[in-house]
Motif scaffolding. Structure first.
Motif, PDB file in Angstrom:
ATOM      1  N   GLU A 246     -50.193  -7.384  83.571  1.00 26.86           N
ATOM      2  CA  GLU A 246     -51.572  -7.859  83.486  1.00 26.86           C
ATOM      3  C   GLU A 246     -52.569  -6.702  83.575  1.00 26.86           C
ATOM      4  O   GLU A 246     -53.597  -6.707  82.894  1.00 26.86           O
ATOM      5  N   ALA A 247     -52.255  -5.702  84.405  1.00 33.14           N
ATOM      6  CA  ALA A 247     -53.191  -4.582  84.599  1.00 33.14           C
ATOM      7  C   ALA A 247     -53.172  -3.603  83.440  1.00 33.14           C
ATOM      8  O   ALA A 247     -54.219  -3.079  83.040  1.00 33.14           O
ATOM      9  N   PHE A 248     -51.980  -3.329  82.898  1.00 38.57           N
ATOM     10  CA  PHE A 248     -51.860  -2.252  81.920  1.00 38.57           C
ATOM     11  C   PHE A 248     -51.389  -2.711  80.542  1.00 38.57           C
ATOM     12  O   PHE A 248     -51.370  -1.914  79.604  1.00 38.57           O
ATOM     13  N   GLY A 249     -51.021  -3.975  80.415  1.00 38.18           N
ATOM     14  CA  GLY A 249     -50.499  -4.471  79.150  1.00 38.18           C
ATOM     15  C   GLY A 249     -51.543  -5.113  78.259  1.00 38.18           C
ATOM     16  O   GLY A 249     -51.251  -5.481  77.124  1.00 38.18           O
ATOM     17  N   THR A 250     -52.759  -5.257  78.772  1.00 43.11           N
ATOM     18  CA  THR A 250     -53.848  -5.816  77.957  1.00 43.11           C
ATOM     19  C   THR A 250     -54.962  -4.779  77.859  1.00 43.11           C
ATOM     20  O   THR A 250     -55.301  -4.121  78.848  1.00 43.11           O
ATOM     21  N   TRP A 251     -55.529  -4.651  76.647  1.00 46.52           N
ATOM     22  CA  TRP A 251     -56.551  -3.632  76.428  1.00 46.52           C
ATOM     23  C   TRP A 251     -57.781  -3.873  77.289  1.00 46.52           C
ATOM     24  O   TRP A 251     -58.431  -2.923  77.748  1.00 46.52           O
ATOM     25  N   ARG A 252     -58.102  -5.129  77.561  1.00 46.49           N
ATOM     26  CA  ARG A 252     -59.290  -5.448  78.356  1.00 46.49           C
ATOM     27  C   ARG A 252     -59.239  -4.774  79.725  1.00 46.49           C
ATOM     28  O   ARG A 252     -60.232  -4.234  80.203  1.00 46.49           O
ATOM     29  N   ASN A 253     -58.071  -4.805  80.371  1.00 47.08           N
ATOM     30  CA  ASN A 253     -57.929  -4.159  81.675  1.00 47.08           C
ATOM     31  C   ASN A 253     -57.571  -2.684  81.549  1.00 47.08           C
ATOM     32  O   ASN A 253     -58.016  -1.856  82.351  1.00 47.08           O
ATOM     33  N   LEU A 254     -56.761  -2.341  80.542  1.00 46.75           N
ATOM     34  CA  LEU A 254     -56.319  -0.956  80.402  1.00 46.75           C
ATOM     35  C   LEU A 254     -57.496  -0.020  80.143  1.00 46.75           C
ATOM     36  O   LEU A 254     -57.535   1.104  80.670  1.00 46.75           O
ATOM     37  N   LYS A 255     -58.469  -0.455  79.350  1.00 43.38           N
ATOM     38  CA  LYS A 255     -59.604   0.432  79.064  1.00 43.38           C
ATOM     39  C   LYS A 255     -60.418   0.693  80.328  1.00 43.38           C
ATOM     40  O   LYS A 255     -60.972   1.786  80.507  1.00 43.38           O
ATOM     41  N   VAL A 256     -60.456  -0.282  81.247  1.00 40.56           N
ATOM     42  CA  VAL A 256     -61.148  -0.058  82.518  1.00 40.56           C
ATOM     43  C   VAL A 256     -60.375   0.954  83.356  1.00 40.56           C
ATOM     44  O   VAL A 256     -60.960   1.812  84.025  1.00 40.56           O
ATOM     45  N   VAL A 257     -59.038   0.859  83.314  1.00 41.19           N
ATOM     46  CA  VAL A 257     -58.201   1.829  84.024  1.00 41.19           C
ATOM     47  C   VAL A 257     -58.462   3.236  83.500  1.00 41.19           C
ATOM     48  O   VAL A 257     -58.603   4.194  84.282  1.00 41.19           O
ATOM     49  N   LEU A 258     -58.553   3.391  82.191  1.00 39.88           N
ATOM     50  CA  LEU A 258     -58.789   4.711  81.598  1.00 39.88           C
ATOM     51  C   LEU A 258     -60.167   5.260  81.967  1.00 39.88           C
ATOM     52  O   LEU A 258     -60.315   6.452  82.255  1.00 39.88           O
ATOM     53  N   VAL A 259     -61.175   4.390  81.972  1.00 40.84           N
ATOM     54  CA  VAL A 259     -62.516   4.830  82.371  1.00 40.84           C
ATOM     55  C   VAL A 259     -62.518   5.236  83.842  1.00 40.84           C
ATOM     56  O   VAL A 259     -63.137   6.240  84.228  1.00 40.84           O
ATOM     57  N   ALA A 260     -61.817   4.465  84.677  1.00 43.23           N
ATOM     58  CA  ALA A 260     -61.732   4.803  86.104  1.00 43.23           C
ATOM     59  C   ALA A 260     -61.081   6.162  86.313  1.00 43.23           C
ATOM     60  O   ALA A 260     -61.489   6.939  87.184  1.00 43.23           O
ATOM     61  N   LEU A 261     -60.071   6.464  85.492  1.00 40.86           N
ATOM     62  CA  LEU A 261     -59.392   7.755  85.604  1.00 40.86           C
ATOM     63  C   LEU A 261     -60.245   8.893  85.081  1.00 40.86           C
ATOM     64  O   LEU A 261     -60.536   9.857  85.798  1.00 40.86           O
ATOM     65  N   LEU A 262     -60.677   8.786  83.822  1.00 39.95           N
ATOM     66  CA  LEU A 262     -61.351   9.900  83.153  1.00 39.95           C
ATOM     67  C   LEU A 262     -62.813  10.050  83.558  1.00 39.95           C
ATOM     68  O   LEU A 262     -63.385  11.136  83.439  1.00 39.95           O
ATOM     69  N   GLY A 263     -63.417   8.958  84.050  1.00 31.91           N
ATOM     70  CA  GLY A 263     -64.822   9.005  84.406  1.00 31.91           C
ATOM     71  C   GLY A 263     -65.093   8.992  85.897  1.00 31.91           C
ATOM     72  O   GLY A 263     -66.256   8.932  86.310  1.00 31.91           O
ATOM     73  N   ALA A 264     -64.036   9.079  86.727  1.00 28.10           N
ATOM     74  CA  ALA A 264     -64.245   9.070  88.174  1.00 28.10           C
ATOM     75  C   ALA A 264     -63.127   9.806  88.909  1.00 28.10           C
ATOM     76  O   ALA A 264     -63.338  10.878  89.479  1.00 28.10           O
ATOM     77  N   ALA A 265     -61.906   9.241  88.883  1.00 28.78           N
ATOM     78  CA  ALA A 265     -60.828   9.750  89.742  1.00 28.78           C
ATOM     79  C   ALA A 265     -60.403  11.169  89.377  1.00 28.78           C
ATOM     80  O   ALA A 265     -60.067  11.963  90.263  1.00 28.78           O
ATOM     81  N   MET A 266     -60.397  11.499  88.095  1.00 30.13           N
ATOM     82  CA  MET A 266     -59.962  12.833  87.670  1.00 30.13           C
ATOM     83  C   MET A 266     -60.857  13.920  88.261  1.00 30.13           C
ATOM     84  O   MET A 266     -60.383  14.895  88.860  1.00 30.13           O
ATOM     85  N   GLY A 267     -62.164  13.765  88.107  1.00 25.93           N
ATOM     86  CA  GLY A 267     -63.094  14.751  88.649  1.00 25.93           C
ATOM     87  C   GLY A 267     -63.095  14.768  90.162  1.00 25.93           C
ATOM     88  O   GLY A 267     -63.131  15.834  90.784  1.00 25.93           O
ATOM     89  N   GLN A 268     -63.060  13.580  90.771  1.00 23.96           N
ATOM     90  CA  GLN A 268     -63.029  13.507  92.226  1.00 23.96           C
ATOM     91  C   GLN A 268     -61.792  14.197  92.786  1.00 23.96           C
ATOM     92  O   GLN A 268     -61.854  14.888  93.808  1.00 23.96           O
ATOM     93  N   GLY A 269     -60.649  14.055  92.094  1.00 24.93           N
ATOM     94  CA  GLY A 269     -59.410  14.672  92.567  1.00 24.93           C
ATOM     95  C   GLY A 269     -59.489  16.185  92.592  1.00 24.93           C
ATOM     96  O   GLY A 269     -59.121  16.825  93.591  1.00 24.93           O
TER      97      GLY A 269
END
Length: 556
Positions: free
Chosen positions: A238-261
């Motif tokens: 459900e989290a990663f197999g649908t584009w609706r949720n996966l695109k939010v995961v990618l934004v969370a990574l590339l637009g927040a967690a990556m830089g914070q890390g």
């Protein structure tokens, strides 16, 4: 649709007992971070204990790689324990991750050294680091979700900011115990056996943490969802197999967690390694300086979490990303001047350069620990400078040119291995090293550790405080942001993966990557381009794609 601040709903009144549970959750997480960060603080000693079969430079990079191994598996821990947390509950997942982390840390204190067990020692160490990484991969998402689901909707930034302090308090606790043990047993005994004490103490912390976690109640939001039969049967799909949720995961990574890390590990760990390894400040002094800075700056996590409840998560995060990209280079240069002024002044007034045919030069990093870097004149010249910790520039020369070191007006041609063979080569290289050191000394380069009398401790603490403040801006609001991005039924899983890829891979591998970049170029500041570029990319992605979330209702 966003609502006015006064209209923000609260999913339940914040009771006193829930506040105590949130405090207990945060305290338990401090202990897990303590366990995880001990290794990073003792990287230099662990190099000697477990990687003594390779040369010094490679051994240190290997030790950092083993440190990063714990980060490499964190996303997998996020998937495993995130799935359990979304299907079974937050509380039980806490207990499992705590047990794995505590026992793995305790066993590190019992491991034999390389001298005793040979290659089995570093292998066992890496296995334990992997177990720690798996456990931590399941810890953070659960703690952040648990606290956020207890908090009133208009105070999630404030409440979850206490979880954000746990990583720094865990590091601070580890620093205190390491410093205390060092002073109690002395530096010689600490390097021999005293380093084990902080690891062994973790068994006491494990017992306390397990007791704390057993007192917790399950998240009310999860209990409600479970009672209504709305829990996810397949949270990964459900989290990663649908584009609706996966695109939010990618934004969370590339637009927040990556830089914070990368900001977190540059400001708190790379700075510590940089002081000790590059600027030659002794370990005890380095630990004390970092501990003081952490103690002073840590309340800013809560401050910026509170601010994010008032003005939004994005403005705080974006400020942290932008300032980090702009300030890292000048801050680390200022750190060099304050920590080892003799070395800094020599680098500025009498820079060292290596003039050589680029085709003859190897990267001064040996993956198997067997390369003596004596097969070309360029390697011989650079190997001495790398071992001495001297920053240098590279000047290309025509093919066939014998490499030379230029310092203080002197040109020092390196040994030509084509003309000197066998035992005579080793003697010639040793004599060349003495010649280079004499020239470096004449140019003002200090031969040993930083002079304690010339270390500007107040300035260093001030610089370290600024570095920690950059962390608090990027890290303080991020737990609330990640919780708010995802629905309850997949929240634990969906938020944990981008967080641990950002922190585990982009952040955890930062010290190893940065020092390898330094080894490849000879420039002690070159490794800073890694966090600078990542922070800048995250800033752009966040500006374009990251939504503002601070007024969202997270009950659904």
């Amino acid at each position: 649709m966003a609502t006015a601040p006064g209209d923000i709903p609260k999913h339940h009144p914040a009771t006193q007992s829930e506040k105590l549970v949130i405090a207990a959750s945060s305290l338990g997480t401090v202990f897990e971070w303590y366990d995880f960060y001990l290794y990073g603080l003792l990287a230099t000693i662990i190099t000697a204990q477990f990687f003594s079969g390779v040369n010094e430079t490679t051994g240190f990079i290997f030790a950092l790689a083993a440190f990063a191994a714990g980060f490499a598996v964190r996303p997998f821990g996020a998937l495993v324990f995130g799935r359990i947390g979304d299907m079974v509950g937050r509380k039980n997942t806490f207990l499992v991750t705590m047990g794995i982390m505590g026992l793995s840390t305790f066993v590190v204190g019992l491991l034999p050294s390389y001298a005793t067990a040979g290659v089995a020692a570093p292998i066992a160490l890496v296995v334990l680091r992997l177990l720690q990484g798996l456990a931590l991969g399941g810890e953070y998402g659960g703690a952040a979700t648990y606290v956020a689901e207890h908090a009133p909707n208009n105070k999630r930034g404030l409440y979850t900011s206490f979880i954000q302090t746990t990583a720094t308090f865990g590091l601070f606790a580890a620093l205190l115990i390491v410093i205390g043990t060092r002073f109690a047993v002395g530096e010689e005994a600490f390097a021999s056996w005293g380093w084990r004490v902080p690891f062994l103490i973790s068994i006491v912390l494990l017992a306390v943490s397990m007791w704390i976690r057993l007192q917790m109640s399950e998240s009310p939001v999860f209990q409600k969802m479970k009672a209504e039969g709305k829990t996810s049967k397949a949270p990964l799909t459900e989290a990663f197999g649908t584009w609706r949720n996966l695109k939010v995961v990618l934004v969370a990574l590339l637009g927040a967690a990556m830089g914070q890390g990368v900001i977190f590990y540059t400001s708190q760990f790379y700075a510590l390694f940089f002081l000790e390894k590059m600027l030659r400040v002794d370990g005890a002094t380095t630990n004390i300086l970092v501990a003081v800075a952490l103690l002073i700056a840590t309340p800013a996590f809560v401050f910026f979490g509170w601010v994010s409840d008032k003005i939004g998560r994005k403005p705080v995060l974006l400020t942290g990303f932008a300032l980090s990209a702009l300030l890292y280079y000048p801050l680390f240069q200022a750190m060099s001047h304050a920590a080892n002024p003799a070395l800094y002044e020599a680098q500025q007034t009498t820079p060292v350069s290596v003039v050589a045919d680029p085709n003859e030069c190897s990267v001064q990093f040996d993956p198997v620990g067997k390369n003596k870097f004596d097969s070309s004149s360029c390697d011989i010249a650079k190997a001495y400078l790398a071992k001495a910790g001297i920053s240098y520039g590279n000047v290309a020369a025509p093919a066939g040119t014998i490499a030379s070191i230029h310092v203080g007006g002197q040109v020092l041609p390196a040994v030509d291995p084509a003309r000197v063979t066998g035992p005579a080569r080793a003697d010639a290289i040793k004599a060349y090293g003495a010649q280079v050191q004499q020239a470096l000394t004449a140019a003002g380069y200090p031969a040993g550790a930083a002079d304690p009398a010339r270390i500007d401790r107040p300035m260093l603490v001030g610089i370290l405080i600024v570095l920690v403040l950059l962390v608090t801006m990027a890290y303080g609001p991020i737990a609330a942001l990640l919780v708010e991005l995802f629905p309850t039924r997949i929240r634990y899983t969906a938020m944990s993966l981008p967080y641990h890829i950002g922190n585990g891979w982009f952040g955890g591998f930062l010290p190893t990557t940065a020092f390898a970049m330094v080894a490849a170029t000879g420039n002690i500041y070159y490794g800073l381009w890694y966090p600078i570029v990542i922070a800048a990319i995250t800033l752009v992605v966040a500006l374009l794609f990251l939504p503002e979330t601070f007024r969202r209702d997270i009950d659904s």
